[in-house]
Design a protein around this motif. Structure first.
Motif, PDB file in Angstrom:
ATOM      1  N   THR A  33       0.835  -1.198   0.000  1.00 14.93           N
ATOM      2  CA  THR A  33       0.000   0.000   0.000  1.00 14.93           C
ATOM      3  C   THR A  33       0.870   1.247   0.000  1.00 14.93           C
ATOM      4  N   ALA A  34       0.469   2.216  -0.793  1.00 10.96           N
ATOM      5  CA  ALA A  34       1.162   3.511  -0.825  1.00 10.96           C
ATOM      6  C   ALA A  34       0.174   4.630  -0.536  1.00 10.96           C
ATOM      7  N   HIS A  35       0.605   5.566   0.278  1.00 14.92           N
ATOM      8  CA  HIS A  35      -0.143   6.793   0.541  1.00 14.92           C
ATOM      9  C   HIS A  35       0.318   7.829  -0.464  1.00 14.92           C
ATOM     10  N   LEU A  36      -0.593   8.284  -1.310  1.00 15.91           N
ATOM     11  CA  LEU A  36      -0.289   9.254  -2.357  1.00 15.91           C
ATOM     12  C   LEU A  36      -0.815  10.609  -1.898  1.00 15.91           C
ATOM     13  N   CYS A  37       0.094  11.469  -1.456  1.00 15.91           N
ATOM     14  CA  CYS A  37      -0.272  12.806  -0.971  1.00 15.91           C
ATOM     15  C   CYS A  37      -0.057  13.803  -2.106  1.00 15.91           C
ATOM     16  N   VAL A  38      -1.128  14.490  -2.486  1.00 21.70           N
ATOM     17  CA  VAL A  38      -1.131  15.272  -3.720  1.00 21.70           C
ATOM     18  C   VAL A  38      -1.039  16.782  -3.458  1.00 21.70           C
ATOM     19  N   ASP A  39       0.038  17.398  -3.917  1.00 16.49           N
ATOM     20  CA  ASP A  39       0.142  18.858  -4.100  1.00 16.49           C
ATOM     21  C   ASP A  39      -0.053  19.702  -2.839  1.00 16.49           C
ATOM     22  N   MET A  40       0.419  19.224  -1.712  1.00 15.95           N
ATOM     23  CA  MET A  40       0.305  20.026  -0.481  1.00 15.95           C
ATOM     24  C   MET A  40       1.496  20.987  -0.419  1.00 15.95           C
ATOM     25  N   GLN A  41       1.471  21.959  -1.315  1.00 17.44           N
ATOM     26  CA  GLN A  41       2.563  22.917  -1.508  1.00 17.44           C
ATOM     27  C   GLN A  41       2.125  24.319  -1.094  1.00 17.44           C
ATOM     28  N   ASN A  42       3.111  25.180  -0.864  1.00 18.27           N
ATOM     29  CA  ASN A  42       2.806  26.555  -0.472  1.00 18.27           C
ATOM     30  C   ASN A  42       1.885  27.251  -1.474  1.00 18.27           C
ATOM     31  N   GLY A  43       2.033  26.938  -2.742  1.00 20.80           N
ATOM     32  CA  GLY A  43       1.234  27.580  -3.786  1.00 20.80           C
ATOM     33  C   GLY A  43      -0.235  27.252  -3.727  1.00 20.80           C
ATOM     34  N   PHE A  44      -0.589  26.200  -2.965  1.00 21.79           N
ATOM     35  CA  PHE A  44      -1.990  25.837  -2.759  1.00 21.79           C
ATOM     36  C   PHE A  44      -2.453  26.138  -1.334  1.00 21.79           C
TER      37      PHE A  44
END
Length: 228
Positions: A33-44
Motif C-alpha cells: 500500500t502507498a499513501h499518495l499525498c497530492v500537491d500540499m505545496q505553499n502555492g496551494f
C-alpha cells in the motif's frame, strides 16, 4: 477544519444500489500500500497563494497521521508536487483555458526551487518517503516516474490525500483505478474550494473508482490489517 461532508451518507446511498456493499475492499496489506499525498505545496496552501485552497490548511494533521501510520506499518509514502510545465507549448490547451495572465503566474509559481513549489512547512515528509514532481494533474502520465516506482515496490493499493479533491486528487484516482490499482480516497484528508465540489467529487469516485475511508478508519486498517 476538513470539509463538512459526511461521506458515510454517500456510501449508504450507494450501498442500496449494490447489494448492501459500502466499499469494495476490506482487506489491506500495508507493504503493498502507498499513501499518495497530492500537491500540499505553499502555492496551494498559503493565504493569497496563486491557487489557494483554504480548506487544505485544515487537513494537514490528518494527512500527517496517515503518513505516520503508513511508515509504522511498513507502507510507502509518496508526496507529489505540481511542477511548472510548458503551458504555451506542450500543454497549451490548459494555458489557453486559463488565459495569458493566469498562465504566466502559474508557470512562475510552480517552478522547482521557488517558494510556492515547496511543500507546506507543516507537512510531515520524512527522509525515507518518496517525492515525485508531476507536470500534469495526474502523475500517471508519460512525464512522471510514479507508476514505475509503485510497480518496483509491488504496490497494489493507493490511499489518496491532498488537494484539490475534484482536480488533481480525482484525476489520480481515476487513472490509478484504470491501471488496476485499488484506490481509497480519504474524505477528511482531501480538500476542494467548497463543500459542494468536494462532495460531488467523492460521490462520483465512490460510484466507480474508489473506496471512501475516514482518516480514523485508514489508520486503524493500517495498524490492524483486515487480511491478518
Amino acid at each position: 477544519m476538513p470539509h463538512n461532508v459526511d461521506h458515510t451518507l454517500i456510501l449508504d446511498r450507494l450501498a442500496a444500489t449494490r447489494g448492501g456493499s459500502r466499499n469494495a475492499f476490506d482487506d489491506l496489506d500495508p507493504k503493498k500500500t502507498a499513501h499518495l499525498c497530492v500537491d500540499m505545496q505553499n502555492g496551494f496552501m498559503e493565504t493569497g497563494a496563486p491557487v489557494e485552497v483554504p480548506a487544505a490548511r485544515g487537513i494537514v494533521d490528518n494527512i500527517n497521521g496517515i503518513s505516520r501510520a503508513m511508515r509504522e506499518s511498513g507502507g510507502t509514502n509518496v508526496f507529489l508536487r505540481y511542477t511548472t510545465s510548458d503551458l504555451n507549448g506542450a500543454w497549451s490547451v490548459f494555458g489557453r483555458r486559463m488565459g495569458p495572465e493566469t498562465t504566466t503566474a502559474h508557470m512562475a509559481a510552480f517552478t522547482p526551487g521557488t517558494h510556492h513549489h515547496d511543500f507546506w512547512p507543516g507537512l510531515d515528509v520524512a527522509a525515507g518517503d518518496i517525492v515525485i514532481d508531476k507536470s500534469r494533474f495526474s502523475a500517471f502520465t508519460a512525464q512522471s516516474a510514479l507508476h514505475d516506482a509503485l510497480q518496483a515496490r509491488a504496490i497494489d493499493t493507493l490511499v489518496i490525500t491532498g488537494t484539490l479533491t475534484n482536480c488533481c486528487c480525482e484525476t489520480n484516482a481515476r487513472d490509478a483505478m484504470q491501471m488496476n490499482y485499488r484506490v481509497i480516497m480519504v474524505p477528511d484528508a482531501n480538500a476542494a474550494l467548497s463543500d459542494e465540489e468536494h462532495a460531488a467529487s467523492l460521490h462520483i469516485l465512490a460510484m466507480v473508482f474508489a473506496d471512501l475511508r475516514s482518516t480514523e478508519e485508514m489508520v486503524s486498517l493500517l495498524k490492524v490489517p483486515a487480511h491478518a
